[in-house]
Scaffold this active site. Structure first.
Site, PDB file in Angstrom:
ATOM      1  N   LYS A 237       1.173  -1.112   0.111  1.00 20.22           N
ATOM      2  CA  LYS A 237      -0.066   0.109   0.166  1.00 20.22           C
ATOM      3  C   LYS A 237       0.908   0.986  -0.257  1.00 20.22           C
ATOM      4  O   LYS A 237       1.656   1.440   0.501  1.00 20.22           O
ATOM      5  CB  LYS A 237      -1.032  -0.069   0.997  1.00 20.22           C
ATOM      6  CG  LYS A 237      -1.743   1.146   1.139  1.00 20.22           C
ATOM      7  CD  LYS A 237      -3.083   0.896   2.529  1.00 20.22           C
ATOM      8  CE  LYS A 237      -3.595   1.920   2.583  1.00 20.22           C
ATOM      9  NZ  LYS A 237      -4.543   1.714   3.830  1.00 20.22           N
TER      10      LYS A 237
ATOM     11  N   SER B 160      -9.636   1.131   3.028  1.00 26.55           N
ATOM     12  CA  SER B 160      -8.310   2.778   1.595  1.00 26.55           C
ATOM     13  C   SER B 160      -7.201   1.610   1.750  1.00 26.55           C
ATOM     14  O   SER B 160      -6.967   2.217   0.693  1.00 26.55           O
ATOM     15  CB  SER B 160      -7.289   3.231   3.414  1.00 26.55           C
ATOM     16  OG  SER B 160      -7.301   2.914   4.015  1.00 26.55           O
TER      17      SER B 160
ATOM     18  N   SER C  41     -10.158  -0.924   7.248  1.00 21.92           N
ATOM     19  CA  SER C  41      -8.997  -0.031   6.041  1.00 21.92           C
ATOM     20  C   SER C  41      -8.740  -1.752   5.205  1.00 21.92           C
ATOM     21  O   SER C  41      -8.163  -1.475   4.304  1.00 21.92           O
ATOM     22  CB  SER C  41      -8.072   0.941   6.448  1.00 21.92           C
ATOM     23  OG  SER C  41      -8.994   2.278   6.432  1.00 21.92           O
TER      24      SER C  41
END
Length: 538
Positions: free
Chosen positions: A110, A191, A215
């Site tokens: 990420k 996210s 997330s």
């Protein structure tokens, strides 16, 4: 549309033909782009595959599906050294040295996780476009020490979905909107949207996500993959763009539970510079060795209903999952969720606490970024967004502005609030498990992914993420089925440091159901024949 979808998938498969190049000493054996890391490792061990071929195929697939075709926007940047790293690991293997189950396996990070490969760590914001730190986060060093190849960085909800109350999940100014590979106009959630979509689409064997509240687990469930939010403190958070030191953690997102176990074993462990991880080494264990298909036999599992609401189709899939758990030998016990007033206090307290913690954490992070990064404080970020129209075409920065007005973490009212909500959340989970005498709780992770709409919000069905997030307890989601082709996940929540047991339970459920499905890259649900026929009967 059907011809387009099949053409994209076919071209991606052909682009991945590097997997079928002759590999001594055995003849070539094609490997599906959706093969697990465990399967890829077996192919490399048997000489049917090399890490270089696997990485090259993933890079070709990223070109075919991420930058072209359905334009998933799941990957922001590619590690320019990935192929060289893969060749070096292949050379190690030829010399008889294999570091473990991740040796030669490509993994995406990420884009709030730093890596020393020349790529920027942007958190999706143009304000961090020059944030090339030249350093590996400890979890990245652990992955590379375990033999993983860092393939690149994934898109995310900008600032890990912590800029605006009106944000579009999966959107960032750097990477655009992540598209759900199952149905492209549906949310990939956030996210860690890019990590979930990339793993689901076969762009890498595994990815790293991060979670403060939901997330990892929401995008894993929405994209039909496995996601694990570990106990806070099992995994180092250093050199990861922060929200809250009280709730942040990184974790694996994979296509199988076994792969999640292998990744967790690599990244878990104490970091002297992250005090929260002091006990991690004492709790880290061989998560792969703990997996067993019969793990559900005799296991007492608490069933929590009503946390996810308003989706009868999801309820039906959940009922089928409960039947599968029972067939596998689990003893199911109905558990009453906490009172609404308790959840309201936890939720409101969490919002206020995160504002305070974010302001201090992001100021400290920005102060240590390279000189090329001009935003050095939260106030600077707010000013940057106001001056940069590419940051705010869809929504604003209300959370940033509220955080800027918050008190310091030393404020006694903040400290009391944080201590209270942590205890409320932990007590709620502990009581549910103790009263029912169960070792874990299960519920749907959420409803099916909603349609992305920049004008009006999609329908959100709720989730069980807040209690494990605020308490710091682990939370695993595993694919449990589909609603009209949209994946939904089954959540397993347990006490602190229970990752090995949760993974074992999730593995047994996975082996009993095999519920994960490869994505069809449909443009919209109306491209599904049953839906099209209902919309427009002839």
């Amino acid at each position: 549309m059907r011809e387009f979808v099949l053409g994209v998938v076919a071209s991606a498969w052909l682009a991945g033909a590097a997997w079928a190049q002759p590999l001594a000493p055995n003849p070539p054996v094609p490997l599906s782009p959706y093969a697990s890391a465990t399967e890829a490792q077996a192919a490399m061990r048997e000489g049917r595959l090399t890490s270089e071929a696997l990485v090259r195929a993933d890079l070709d697939r990223i070109a075919a599906l991420n930058h072209a075709g359905p334009r998933l926007n799941a990957v922001i940047a590619v590690n320019p050294h990935a192929l060289a790293d893969a060749r070096a690991l292949d050379a190690e293997r030829r010399r008889g040295h294999v570091r473990g189950p991740l040796h030669g396996v490509p993994i995406l990070l990420k884009d709030n996780v730093e890596s020393a490969d020349g790529t920027a760590t942007t958190a999706g914001s143009l304000a961090l476009a020059a944030n090339v730190t030249g350093r590996d986060a400890p979890i990245v060093r652990r992955l590379t020490d375990a033999g993983a190849v860092i393939l690149g960085k994934t898109n995310l909800s900008e600032w890990a979905n912590y800029r605006s109350t009106e944000s579009i999940s999966g959107w960032s100014a750097v990477g655009g909107l992540v598209r759900n590979p199952h149905v492209l106009d549906r949310s990939a959630c956030g996210s860690s949207s890019g990590s979930g979509a990339a793993v689901a689409a076969g762009l890498a064997s595994a990815a790293i996500g991060t979670e403060t509240d939901g997330s990892i687990t929401c995008p894993a469930a929405a994209n039909g993959v496995v996601g694990l939010k570990p106990t806070v403190g099992l995994v180092s958070r250093r050199f990861i763009v922060p929200i809250s030191p009280e709730q942040d953690t990184a974790g694996p997102m994979t296509r199988t539970v076994a792969d999640a176990a292998a990744v967790l074993f690599a990244i878990a462990g104490s970091d002297p510079e992250d005090p929260a991880t002091k006990a991690a080494d004492a709790h880290r264990t061989d998560y792969l060795a703990a997996l067993a298909p019969e793990a559900l036999k005799g296991a007492r599992i608490g069933v929590v209903r009503g946390v996810v609401h308003g989706s009868p189709q999801t309820d039906a899939v959940f009922d089928a999952a409960l039947e599968a758990l029972t067939r596998a030998g689990a003893v199911l016990v109905e558990v009453k969720p906490p009172e609404a007033a308790v959840m309201k206090e936890i939720g409101e307290g969490e919002d206020a606490a995160l504002h305070t913690e974010f302001k201090a954490a992001i100021d400290a992070y920005l102060a240590a970024t390279p000189p090329a990064v001009k935003s050095r404080t939260l106030a600077d970020l707010i000013a940057f967004d106001r001056a940069e129209p590419r940051e705010t075409p869809l929504f604003g920065q209300e959370i940033f502005e509220a955080a800027a007005r918050s008190p310091a973490p030393s404020d006694p009212a903040h400290q009391a609030r944080r201590a209270r909500i942590r205890k409320l959340a932990a007590d709620a989970l502990d009581k549910m498990m103790a009263d029912a005498k169960v070792e874990a709780l299960v519920s749907p992770t959420g409803g099916p992914a909603w349609q992305v709409d920049p004008v009006s919000d999609g329908k959100f069905f709720g989730s069980p993420t807040t209690l494990p997030a605020v308490s710091g307890y682990p939370h695993l989601t595993v694919p449990m089925g589909e609603v009209l082709g949209l994946p939904v996940g089954l959540s397993f929540v347990g006490p602190a440091w229970s990752e090995a047991r949760l993974l074992a339970l999730g593995y047994a459920f996975e082996q009993a159901t095999h519920a994960r499905r490869d994505p069809p890259f449909l443009r919209t649900l109306a491209d599904r024949p049953a839906v099209a026929a209902a919309y427009d009967p002839r």
